[in-house]
Design a protein around this motif. Structure first.
Motif, PDB file in Angstrom:
ATOM      1  N   ILE A  64     -11.205  -5.305   9.672  1.00 30.91           N
ATOM      2  CA  ILE A  64     -11.905  -5.109   8.402  1.00 30.91           C
ATOM      3  C   ILE A  64     -10.905  -4.861   7.265  1.00 30.91           C
ATOM      4  N   ALA A  65     -11.205  -5.440   6.098  1.00 31.85           N
ATOM      5  CA  ALA A  65     -10.350  -5.327   4.911  1.00 31.85           C
ATOM      6  C   ALA A  65     -11.019  -4.416   3.887  1.00 31.85           C
ATOM      7  N   PRO A  66     -10.677  -3.107   3.872  1.00 31.72           N
ATOM      8  CA  PRO A  66     -11.384  -2.181   2.991  1.00 31.72           C
ATOM      9  C   PRO A  66     -10.927  -2.164   1.529  1.00 31.72           C
ATOM     10  N   PHE A  67      -9.705  -2.633   1.242  1.00 35.81           N
ATOM     11  CA  PHE A  67      -9.247  -2.613  -0.146  1.00 35.81           C
ATOM     12  C   PHE A  67      -8.045  -3.535  -0.335  1.00 35.81           C
ATOM     13  N   SER A  68      -7.742  -3.778  -1.614  1.00 32.95           N
ATOM     14  CA  SER A  68      -6.573  -4.556  -2.017  1.00 32.95           C
ATOM     15  C   SER A  68      -5.905  -3.821  -3.163  1.00 32.95           C
ATOM     16  N   GLU A  69      -4.687  -4.203  -3.462  1.00 27.99           N
ATOM     17  CA  GLU A  69      -3.967  -3.636  -4.599  1.00 27.99           C
ATOM     18  C   GLU A  69      -3.281  -4.744  -5.382  1.00 27.99           C
ATOM     19  N   ALA A  70      -3.200  -4.538  -6.699  1.00 29.66           N
ATOM     20  CA  ALA A  70      -2.523  -5.495  -7.572  1.00 29.66           C
ATOM     21  C   ALA A  70      -2.119  -4.791  -8.856  1.00 29.66           C
ATOM     22  N   THR A  71      -1.237  -5.405  -9.588  1.00 30.71           N
ATOM     23  CA  THR A  71      -0.839  -4.931 -10.902  1.00 30.71           C
ATOM     24  C   THR A  71      -1.374  -5.919 -11.928  1.00 30.71           C
ATOM     25  N   MET A  72      -2.117  -5.395 -12.896  1.00 34.06           N
ATOM     26  CA  MET A  72      -2.697  -6.231 -13.944  1.00 34.06           C
ATOM     27  C   MET A  72      -1.575  -6.746 -14.860  1.00 34.06           C
ATOM     28  N   PRO A  73      -1.832  -7.814 -15.612  1.00 33.49           N
ATOM     29  CA  PRO A  73      -0.810  -8.330 -16.534  1.00 33.49           C
ATOM     30  C   PRO A  73      -0.291  -7.283 -17.522  1.00 33.49           C
ATOM     31  N   ASN A  74      -1.119  -6.278 -17.850  1.00 30.98           N
ATOM     32  CA  ASN A  74      -0.679  -5.232 -18.781  1.00 30.98           C
ATOM     33  C   ASN A  74       0.103  -4.120 -18.087  1.00 30.98           C
ATOM     34  N   GLY A  75       0.332  -4.246 -16.761  1.00 31.06           N
ATOM     35  CA  GLY A  75       1.119  -3.265 -16.020  1.00 31.06           C
ATOM     36  C   GLY A  75       0.312  -2.198 -15.309  1.00 31.06           C
ATOM     37  N   THR A  76      -1.003  -2.170 -15.499  1.00 31.95           N
ATOM     38  CA  THR A  76      -1.849  -1.180 -14.847  1.00 31.95           C
ATOM     39  C   THR A  76      -1.991  -1.496 -13.366  1.00 31.95           C
ATOM     40  N   GLU A  77      -1.666  -0.528 -12.517  1.00 31.03           N
ATOM     41  CA  GLU A  77      -1.832  -0.697 -11.081  1.00 31.03           C
ATOM     42  C   GLU A  77      -3.287  -0.423 -10.722  1.00 31.03           C
ATOM     43  N   MET A  78      -3.896  -1.344  -9.978  1.00 29.93           N
ATOM     44  CA  MET A  78      -5.314  -1.264  -9.656  1.00 29.93           C
ATOM     45  C   MET A  78      -5.544  -1.322  -8.150  1.00 29.93           C
ATOM     46  N   ALA A  79      -6.659  -0.736  -7.734  1.00 25.32           N
ATOM     47  CA  ALA A  79      -7.156  -0.883  -6.366  1.00 25.32           C
ATOM     48  C   ALA A  79      -8.491  -1.598  -6.459  1.00 25.32           C
ATOM     49  N   ALA A  80      -8.680  -2.578  -5.604  1.00 23.90           N
ATOM     50  CA  ALA A  80      -9.949  -3.309  -5.508  1.00 23.90           C
ATOM     51  C   ALA A  80     -10.608  -2.864  -4.214  1.00 23.90           C
ATOM     52  N   ILE A  81     -11.687  -2.122  -4.329  1.00 23.63           N
ATOM     53  CA  ILE A  81     -12.356  -1.525  -3.174  1.00 23.63           C
ATOM     54  C   ILE A  81     -13.476  -2.432  -2.702  1.00 23.63           C
ATOM     55  N   ASN A  82     -13.513  -2.677  -1.413  1.00 19.21           N
ATOM     56  CA  ASN A  82     -14.604  -3.422  -0.807  1.00 19.21           C
ATOM     57  C   ASN A  82     -15.768  -2.452  -0.617  1.00 19.21           C
ATOM     58  N   LEU A  83     -16.767  -2.537  -1.488  1.00 21.61           N
ATOM     59  CA  LEU A  83     -17.878  -1.586  -1.438  1.00 21.61           C
ATOM     60  C   LEU A  83     -18.696  -1.695  -0.158  1.00 21.61           C
ATOM     61  N   ARG A  84     -18.558  -2.788   0.574  1.00 18.94           N
ATOM     62  CA  ARG A  84     -19.226  -2.889   1.879  1.00 18.94           C
ATOM     63  C   ARG A  84     -18.610  -1.932   2.897  1.00 18.94           C
ATOM     64  N   CYS A  85     -17.471  -1.348   2.568  1.00 19.19           N
ATOM     65  CA  CYS A  85     -16.787  -0.386   3.445  1.00 19.19           C
ATOM     66  C   CYS A  85     -17.057   1.058   3.044  1.00 19.19           C
ATOM     67  N   VAL A  86     -18.025   1.269   2.159  1.00 21.13           N
ATOM     68  CA  VAL A  86     -18.361   2.609   1.671  1.00 21.13           C
ATOM     69  C   VAL A  86     -19.806   2.906   2.070  1.00 21.13           C
ATOM     70  N   PRO A  87     -20.011   3.693   3.138  1.00 20.12           N
ATOM     71  CA  PRO A  87     -21.364   3.923   3.657  1.00 20.12           C
ATOM     72  C   PRO A  87     -22.360   4.484   2.635  1.00 20.12           C
ATOM     73  N   GLU A  88     -21.915   5.330   1.706  1.00 18.21           N
ATOM     74  CA  GLU A  88     -22.874   5.945   0.781  1.00 18.21           C
ATOM     75  C   GLU A  88     -23.316   5.023  -0.348  1.00 18.21           C
ATOM     76  N   ILE A  89     -22.711   3.841  -0.473  1.00 22.50           N
ATOM     77  CA  ILE A  89     -23.125   2.886  -1.497  1.00 22.50           C
ATOM     78  C   ILE A  89     -24.295   2.062  -0.964  1.00 22.50           C
ATOM     79  N   ASP A  90     -25.391   2.038  -1.732  1.00 16.24           N
ATOM     80  CA  ASP A  90     -26.536   1.200  -1.386  1.00 16.24           C
ATOM     81  C   ASP A  90     -26.300  -0.164  -2.031  1.00 16.24           C
ATOM     82  N   ILE A  91     -25.850  -1.115  -1.235  1.00 13.60           N
ATOM     83  CA  ILE A  91     -25.494  -2.439  -1.732  1.00 13.60           C
ATOM     84  C   ILE A  91     -26.650  -3.081  -2.501  1.00 13.60           C
ATOM     85  N   ALA A  92     -27.869  -2.852  -2.079  1.00  8.18           N
ATOM     86  CA  ALA A  92     -29.044  -3.465  -2.711  1.00  8.18           C
ATOM     87  C   ALA A  92     -29.237  -3.005  -4.152  1.00  8.18           C
TER      88      ALA A  92
END
Length: 115
Positions: free
Chosen positions: A75-103
């Motif tokens: 399972i791939a729970p997240f990714s990381e990247a640096t935006m063109p403006n230099g901001t470091e970001m995390a991209a979270i796979n919300l399907r890996c967060v039990p308390e999130i109601d996807i619907a």
């Protein structure tokens, strides 16, 4: 809102702070196959709760996004990247967060083919 997420087996776990009522569905060749719903937070609002050594990673195309996954359950729970403006970001796979109601999420589409 503070969330906690993980891969299926729990080998990789994380905590994050942010607004998680929307998600992005990317249709690049990688994200489409995984079926992820992504939410983005500054890297400073994301904390890995397990050891960095437990992460396996994959990069493709322009090699600007590091996609992390569990070598045990796949399972791939997240990714990381640096935006063109230099901001470091995390991209979270919300399907890996039990308390999130996807619907209840407002999901936007993104054509990531250019990544």
């Amino acid at each position: 809102m503070r969330i906690t997420g993980s891969c299926h087996c729990g080998n990789i776990a994380f905590d994050a702070e942010g607004e998680f009522d929307t998600a992005m569905e990317c249709n690049c060749s990688f994200c489409r196959r995984k079926g992820v719903l992504l939410a983005f937070v500054p890297r400073s609002q994301f904390q890995l709760a397990t050891s960095q050594e437990k992460l396996s990673s994959y990069q493709f195309n322009k090699h600007v996004i590091t996609h992390y996954f569990c070598a045990y359950c796949g399972i791939a729970p997240f990714s990381e990247a640096t935006m063109p403006n230099g901001t470091e970001m995390a991209a979270i796979n919300l399907r890996c967060v039990p308390e999130i109601d996807i619907a209840t999420l407002t999901v936007t589409q993104y054509d990531g083919a250019s990544r």
